[in-house]
Design an enzyme around this catalytic site. Structure first.
Site, PDB file in Angstrom:
ATOM      1  N   GLY A  41       0.818  -1.204   0.000  1.00  0.00           N
ATOM      2  CA  GLY A  41       0.000   0.000   0.000  1.00  0.00           C
ATOM      3  C   GLY A  41       0.851   1.253   0.000  1.00  0.00           C
ATOM      4  O   GLY A  41       2.028   1.221  -0.365  1.00  0.00           O
ATOM      5  N   CYS A  42       0.275   2.361   0.440  1.00  0.00           N
ATOM      6  CA  CYS A  42       0.958   3.656   0.427  1.00  0.00           C
ATOM      7  C   CYS A  42       2.344   3.538   1.047  1.00  0.00           C
ATOM      8  O   CYS A  42       2.487   3.190   2.225  1.00  0.00           O
ATOM      9  CB  CYS A  42       0.129   4.679   1.185  1.00  0.00           C
ATOM     10  SG  CYS A  42       0.915   6.305   1.298  1.00  0.00           S
ATOM     11  N   PHE A  43       3.374   3.842   0.270  1.00  0.00           N
ATOM     12  CA  PHE A  43       4.731   3.557   0.731  1.00  0.00           C
ATOM     13  C   PHE A  43       5.216   4.461   1.856  1.00  0.00           C
ATOM     14  O   PHE A  43       6.181   4.140   2.533  1.00  0.00           O
ATOM     15  CB  PHE A  43       5.734   3.519  -0.409  1.00  0.00           C
ATOM     16  CG  PHE A  43       5.758   4.684  -1.377  1.00  0.00           C
ATOM     17  CD1 PHE A  43       5.242   5.927  -1.093  1.00  0.00           C
ATOM     18  CD2 PHE A  43       6.347   4.498  -2.640  1.00  0.00           C
ATOM     19  CE1 PHE A  43       5.304   6.978  -1.996  1.00  0.00           C
ATOM     20  CE2 PHE A  43       6.421   5.535  -3.555  1.00  0.00           C
ATOM     21  CZ  PHE A  43       5.900   6.786  -3.228  1.00  0.00           C
TER      22      PHE A  43
END
Length: 201
Positions: A41-43
């Site tokens: 997901g969002c890094f």
């Protein structure tokens, strides 16, 4: 055994490492270090959690970037469009004398939701998919073993994580690196937290 923290570092020269626009500094990878490449997901949140929990336990460096697609020199904007095939990802350089690849993967399955294909919390799209990108045959075997155990013991057969050979890695733009360290009130995906599972057997 001498820790690789005590060894001189050298520039990483792998032909599979590339840089997206605005990224300037290459990772320094000490002799004997290994890489672990993950998408969850969002890094921003993924990097933040790994740095916080492994900073004194064998993590040498960590970068956010893009992997898994065919587009060369992807930008954040293009990856967010969902048309590049790339996932937002984290690449960790670690000292295997201090932390094992298996431990990093068990943590991976605790810190995000691997059961939702192309989604983490409110973030939807192939760029937010769950993936393990292995760098050699041993990593592949460990990834398959940890995934099977996590699937059987923690997630009731619902894991949708991809296990793929690592292709070309593209560093994300410099302003994404350690984003939540520089922006403490920045966005964090609500699916990024440690699940209280029993140890894998």
């Amino acid at each position: 055994m001498t820790s690789i923290f005590q060894k001189l570092t050298r520039p990483f020269t792998s032909s599979t490492l590339r840089f997206a626009p605005e990224q300037t500094a290459k990772m320094d990878v000490p002799e004997g270090a290994q890489k672990c490449t993950l998408a969850a997901g969002c890094f921003w949140g993924v990097e933040h959690m790994y740095r916080k929990d492994f900073a004194s336990k064998g993590l040498l460096d960590a970068r956010v970037g893009y992997i898994g697609g065919d587009t060369k020199s992807p930008s954040y904007r293009s990856v967010c469009s969902g048309t590049t095939g790339h996932a937002e990802a984290l690449q960790v350089v670690f000292d295997p004398a201090q932390v094992s690849y298996r431990s990093l993967l068990e943590y991976f399955y605790r810190m995000h939701d691997p059961t939702t294909a192309n989604r983490q919390g409110p973030d939807v799209g192939s760029q937010y998919r769950s993936g393990i990108f292995y760098h050699d045959a041993e990593q592949k075997q460990i990834a398959e073993d940890v995934t099977k155990k996590a699937n059987d013991q923690w997630y009731n057969g619902k894991i949708a994580t991809e296990i793929l050979e690592a292709g070309t890695w593209w560093d994300a733009e410099s302003y994404h690196q350690e984003y939540l360290h520089h922006n403490p009130s920045g966005y964090e995906c609500p699916s990024h937290f440690l699940r209280k599972f029993p140890p894998l057997s």
